[in-house]
Design a protein around this motif. Structure first.
Motif, mmCIF file in Angstrom:
data_model
loop_
_atom_site.group_PDB
_atom_site.id
_atom_site.type_symbol
_atom_site.label_atom_id
_atom_site.label_comp_id
_atom_site.label_asym_id
_atom_site.label_seq_id
_atom_site.Cartn_x
_atom_site.Cartn_y
_atom_site.Cartn_z
ATOM 1 N N VAL A 1 0.859 -1.185 0.000
ATOM 2 C CA VAL A 1 0.000 0.000 0.000
ATOM 3 C C VAL A 1 0.895 1.235 0.000
ATOM 4 N N VAL A 2 0.606 2.187 -0.878
ATOM 5 C CA VAL A 2 1.355 3.444 -0.930
ATOM 6 C C VAL A 2 0.480 4.550 -0.353
ATOM 7 N N ILE A 3 0.924 5.151 0.740
ATOM 8 C CA ILE A 3 0.188 6.225 1.403
ATOM 9 C C ILE A 3 0.884 7.539 1.073
ATOM 10 N N SER A 4 0.299 8.302 0.145
ATOM 11 C CA SER A 4 0.878 9.558 -0.312
ATOM 12 C C SER A 4 0.135 10.714 0.350
ATOM 13 N N GLN A 5 0.876 11.517 1.134
ATOM 14 C CA GLN A 5 0.275 12.588 1.923
ATOM 15 C C GLN A 5 0.610 13.960 1.354
ATOM 16 N N GLY A 6 -0.344 14.875 1.435
ATOM 17 C CA GLY A 6 -0.057 16.251 1.073
ATOM 18 C C GLY A 6 0.877 16.895 2.079
ATOM 19 N N GLY A 7 0.764 16.487 3.361
ATOM 20 C CA GLY A 7 1.636 16.974 4.420
ATOM 21 C C GLY A 7 2.500 15.847 4.945
ATOM 22 N N ASN A 8 2.645 15.776 6.284
ATOM 23 C CA ASN A 8 3.413 14.663 6.840
ATOM 24 C C ASN A 8 2.659 13.883 7.911
ATOM 25 N N HIS A 9 1.388 14.269 8.175
ATOM 26 C CA HIS A 9 0.635 13.493 9.166
ATOM 27 C C HIS A 9 -0.834 13.295 8.802
ATOM 28 N N ASP A 10 -1.251 13.740 7.605
ATOM 29 C CA ASP A 10 -2.643 13.521 7.197
ATOM 30 C C ASP A 10 -2.920 12.067 6.821
ATOM 31 N N GLY A 11 -1.867 11.269 6.627
ATOM 32 C CA GLY A 11 -2.063 9.857 6.314
ATOM 33 C C GLY A 11 -1.945 8.929 7.511
ATOM 34 N N VAL A 12 -1.831 9.506 8.711
ATOM 35 C CA VAL A 12 -1.656 8.679 9.911
ATOM 36 C C VAL A 12 -2.787 7.668 10.105
ATOM 37 N N PRO A 13 -4.065 8.034 9.920
ATOM 38 C CA PRO A 13 -5.127 7.023 10.066
ATOM 39 C C PRO A 13 -4.969 5.840 9.108
ATOM 40 N N TRP A 14 -4.476 6.114 7.898
ATOM 41 C CA TRP A 14 -4.237 5.023 6.952
ATOM 42 C C TRP A 14 -3.081 4.137 7.429
ATOM 43 N N MET A 15 -2.039 4.754 7.966
ATOM 44 C CA MET A 15 -0.924 3.970 8.516
ATOM 45 C C MET A 15 -1.434 3.057 9.635
ATOM 46 N N GLU A 16 -2.246 3.622 10.507
ATOM 47 C CA GLU A 16 -2.780 2.850 11.630
ATOM 48 C C GLU A 16 -3.638 1.692 11.129
ATOM 49 N N GLY A 17 -4.464 1.974 10.107
ATOM 50 C CA GLY A 17 -5.306 0.918 9.548
ATOM 51 C C GLY A 17 -4.494 -0.198 8.920
ATOM 52 N N CYS A 18 -3.430 0.174 8.197
ATOM 53 C CA CYS A 18 -2.571 -0.842 7.576
ATOM 54 C C CYS A 18 -1.872 -1.688 8.635
ATOM 55 N N ARG A 19 -1.427 -1.045 9.713
ATOM 56 C CA ARG A 19 -0.765 -1.797 10.785
ATOM 57 C C ARG A 19 -1.736 -2.782 11.436
ATOM 58 N N GLU A 20 -2.961 -2.342 11.668
ATOM 59 C CA GLU A 20 -3.957 -3.202 12.307
ATOM 60 C C GLU A 20 -4.296 -4.413 11.455
ATOM 61 N N HIS A 21 -4.249 -4.242 10.114
ATOM 62 C CA HIS A 21 -4.604 -5.338 9.208
ATOM 63 C C HIS A 21 -3.379 -6.078 8.681
ATOM 64 N N GLY A 22 -2.198 -5.727 9.144
ATOM 65 C CA GLY A 22 -0.985 -6.410 8.720
ATOM 66 C C GLY A 22 -0.619 -6.173 7.272
ATOM 67 N N LEU A 23 -0.924 -4.984 6.750
ATOM 68 C CA LEU A 23 -0.627 -4.673 5.354
ATOM 69 C C LEU A 23 0.694 -3.902 5.256
ATOM 70 N N PRO A 24 1.628 -4.338 4.427
ATOM 71 C CA PRO A 24 2.882 -3.590 4.252
ATOM 72 C C PRO A 24 2.613 -2.290 3.494
ATOM 73 N N TYR A 25 3.317 -1.217 3.861
ATOM 74 C CA TYR A 25 3.030 0.067 3.220
ATOM 75 C C TYR A 25 4.268 0.957 3.161
ATOM 76 N N PHE A 26 4.266 1.799 2.127
ATOM 77 C CA PHE A 26 5.207 2.902 1.982
ATOM 78 C C PHE A 26 4.494 4.180 2.415
ATOM 79 N N VAL A 27 5.253 5.159 2.888
ATOM 80 C CA VAL A 27 4.718 6.480 3.204
ATOM 81 C C VAL A 27 5.474 7.530 2.401
ATOM 82 N N ILE A 28 4.736 8.430 1.766
ATOM 83 C CA ILE A 28 5.332 9.564 1.061
ATOM 84 C C ILE A 28 4.828 10.837 1.719
#
Length: 297
Positions: A19-46
């Motif tokens: 999963v690629v989480i592309s953010q306009g800032g640096n913390h607007d994607g935090v809920p997506w990061m949390e969701g990916c962690r809860e479901h065991g999904l590997p992800y990149f953050v931009i």
């Protein structure tokens, strides 16, 4: 069951490889990061931007730190954004690196220096959104008598939610030397007719407008926020205001004005630098042209 939780649940059901989480800032994607962690999904953050004026609240910081630490990789568009994010979460991110966005200045050589017999022309290129881009600071500087008396015009290139208020401010300040160009599809057409970029930003990532202006052979007047100084070196490839305030921007503009009459000579030298070398310099965070500095009157 929130819309975000439902979206993450559907995403999890498809079992993506990444999963690629592309953010306009640096913390607007935090809920997506949390969701990916809860479901065991590997992800990149931009992260495309970070700002000291948008410091996350403590409850967000904890999730933000876990989110970045748990990512496969974290990508930031400037060193300044990475450093600020680490400061905000209080951690060194061993899984982070700085990457560059692609630009639209597809040139083999810098553009020819525009004629200046009728005065110099600056271009302020970016969204008309003062919270980020700080065009109001620029207009305040241009309202000073000395700038009104000089042979200088400034073009605001772009559109945005603050266009009408900026037009109103320009009228209030009687800024006849300022014009609004709107959106321009071909950025090289701007630099064929303008002598330098001015970017009074309050917050940034690494502005593509800076890279594009430099690739076109134009110096940059910028503020010392985020990635601007990754590629702009004071007195070498441009001029840096220490902060986005009228006093400091005015000082940087004065330093540019002192060298404006000889910038054409410097850009002739810049034009001799092979394009692969220029691209390599930008990629390593250094845009120095060896042996050349801006001169004074």
């Amino acid at each position: 069951f929130s819309p975000l939780a439902e979206s993450v649940s559907r995403l999890s059901a498809s079992r993506p490889d990444l999963v690629v989480i592309s953010q306009g800032g640096n913390h607007d994607g935090v809920p997506w990061m949390e969701g990916c962690r809860e479901h065991g999904l590997p992800y990149f953050v931009i992260a495309h931007q970070a700002s000291a004026t948008d410091w996350p609240r403590d409850p967000v910081i904890e999730d933000m730190a876990h989110g970045y630490e748990s990512a496969v990789r974290c990508f930031f568009v400037s060193r300044g954004n990475l450093d600020l994010t680490e400061a905000q979460i209080g951690l060194r991110l061993k899984n982070a690196e700085v990457v560059r966005n692609p630009h639209q200045a597809n040139l083999r050589d810098p553009l020819a220096w525009p004629p200046a017999e009728k005065g110099f022309r600056l271009a302020c290129v970016g969204r008309l959104y003062v919270k980020d881009k700080g065009q109001d600071v620029l207009l305040e500087v241009l309202a000073r008598p000395k700038w009104k008396e000089r042979s200088l015009s400034v073009s605001l290139v772009g559109t945005g939610q603050n266009e009408q208020s900026l037009r109103r401010l320009a009228r209030l300040l009687d800024l006849k030397q300022v014009n609004f160009m709107g959106h321009v599809e071909d950025i090289t057409s701007v630099w064929r007719d303008h002598h330098a970029l001015i970017l009074p930003s309050r917050r940034e990532g690494l502005p593509l407008t800076v890279v594009e202006a430099m690739m076109c052979g134009r110096p940059c007047i910028v503020t010392d926020v985020a990635g601007n100084t990754d590629v702009v070196e004071e007195g070498v490839t441009g001029f840096v205001a220490a902060a986005p305030t009228p006093i400091l921007l005015d000082e940087a503009m004065e330093r540019w004005a002192l060298g404006a009459t000889v910038v054409g000579r410097v850009l002739v030298q810049l034009a001799r630098v092979p394009l692969p070398l220029a691209i390599d310099a930008l990629g390593t965070g250094s845009a120095r042209v060896p042996g050349e500095r801006w001169g004074g009157l």
